[in-house]
Design a protein around this motif. Sequence first.
Motif, mmCIF file in Angstrom:
data_model
loop_
_atom_site.group_PDB
_atom_site.id
_atom_site.type_symbol
_atom_site.label_atom_id
_atom_site.label_comp_id
_atom_site.label_asym_id
_atom_site.label_seq_id
_atom_site.Cartn_x
_atom_site.Cartn_y
_atom_site.Cartn_z
ATOM 1 N N HIS A 25 0.902 -1.145 0.121
ATOM 2 C CA HIS A 25 -0.065 0.154 0.055
ATOM 3 C C HIS A 25 0.933 1.344 0.174
ATOM 4 O O HIS A 25 1.961 1.433 0.645
ATOM 5 C CB HIS A 25 -0.940 -0.138 1.281
ATOM 6 N N ASP A 26 0.609 2.302 -0.775
ATOM 7 C CA ASP A 26 1.248 3.500 -0.815
ATOM 8 C C ASP A 26 0.278 4.539 -1.617
ATOM 9 O O ASP A 26 -0.003 4.385 -2.882
ATOM 10 C CB ASP A 26 2.719 3.310 -1.809
ATOM 11 N N THR A 27 -0.193 5.202 -0.926
ATOM 12 C CA THR A 27 -0.944 6.553 -1.407
ATOM 13 C C THR A 27 -0.191 7.872 -1.081
ATOM 14 O O THR A 27 -1.053 8.778 -1.479
ATOM 15 C CB THR A 27 -2.256 6.518 -0.669
ATOM 16 N N SER A 28 0.834 7.905 -0.749
ATOM 17 C CA SER A 28 1.718 9.073 -0.145
ATOM 18 C C SER A 28 1.800 10.395 -1.257
ATOM 19 O O SER A 28 1.607 11.466 -1.042
ATOM 20 C CB SER A 28 2.819 8.792 0.343
ATOM 21 N N ARG A 29 1.819 9.835 -2.453
ATOM 22 C CA ARG A 29 1.794 10.811 -3.313
ATOM 23 C C ARG A 29 0.710 11.083 -4.338
ATOM 24 O O ARG A 29 0.583 11.770 -5.372
ATOM 25 C CB ARG A 29 3.098 10.160 -4.523
ATOM 26 N N ARG A 30 -0.362 10.401 -3.790
ATOM 27 C CA ARG A 30 -1.527 10.536 -4.517
ATOM 28 C C ARG A 30 -2.722 11.049 -3.491
ATOM 29 O O ARG A 30 -3.787 11.364 -3.948
ATOM 30 C CB ARG A 30 -2.312 9.320 -4.935
#
Length: 323
Positions: free
Chosen positions: A193-198
């Motif tokens: 999981h990675d939403t850090s840039r979105r």
Amino acid sequence: MPEVQVGRVRLYYERQGSGEPLLWITGYGSSSTIFDPVIPRYVRDFDCISFDNRGAGRSASIRGPVSIPDLAADATGLLDQLGVDSAHVLGVSMGGMIAQELAIRFPHRVRGLVLGCTTSGGHGTTLPGSREQRLILSRLREPPSAETLGELLFSESFRREADERLDASLRHFRAHRPSRSAIFGHLLAMLMHDTSRRLHLIQAPTIVVHGDQDVLVPVENGRRLAAGVPGAELHVVEGAGHAFGMERPGRTYEVLQDWLERHAPIEAGVPPQGAAAARERLSRSLALPVGAAVLTRTLAGRCVAVEGGRRRESRLPRSGAVG
């Protein structure tokens, strides 16, 4: 037993109350039974919809990997089957990760967004300590003991002072135990999981709620998440652990009610059009290979871990997105 078929996935759900729809999304390997002690406070004002994620609780089991975007699409499929165009969305822990993807990919389905004890993942995540990481990974071998669950989920003061409430709370977390394949699938999904840039793509008014004694997903993750979502508010529940909603149910209800009333009425976001809608479907189909690349970068990078209340650098965030 109320169930709906979403694509090839069978989902168990419960629906109670009246008012604006409020979708409850549960966490890592847990059934929606964990919400049973707190939902009664909300049913007077909301149409509360809770469900077991794919592979957990009473929903269909899973074999092989699954992504957080897949689980977000399951949630929208459930709303479709129930005839609900949009809802306030409350996600805790892994459910908060699903809620982030839901708000980014399907903004027209989300009104107010409540992100509890969760993280945006990726490089820069604040990890739990090494002992907590070992306890999390041990769940792949055998179900956790009540003592282990208590240490991970609740603050020390709650464990010391609330014996009867602690026992009752743990029973909800231990109900409907998932299979090992489901535990592994959910863990892998969280690690990717990675939403850090979105996060800037989230249109919904957002509140981030986090216990300051959370050893599973340290509170620094909540602060980072709130800073990344446009206009998000952060509420830190003092003295509470990961399961802050069970420890402080009255206070949590007051905070959310006040926030929703201040922002009412909340309309759903603008739906993606044309190429944007097509990109969502394509990116979801590629979520697993992209997630594997994210995980590889994260493992190679530096994150921060919390050990005994102190922060230290870490190169091996094997459980950097847990909950």
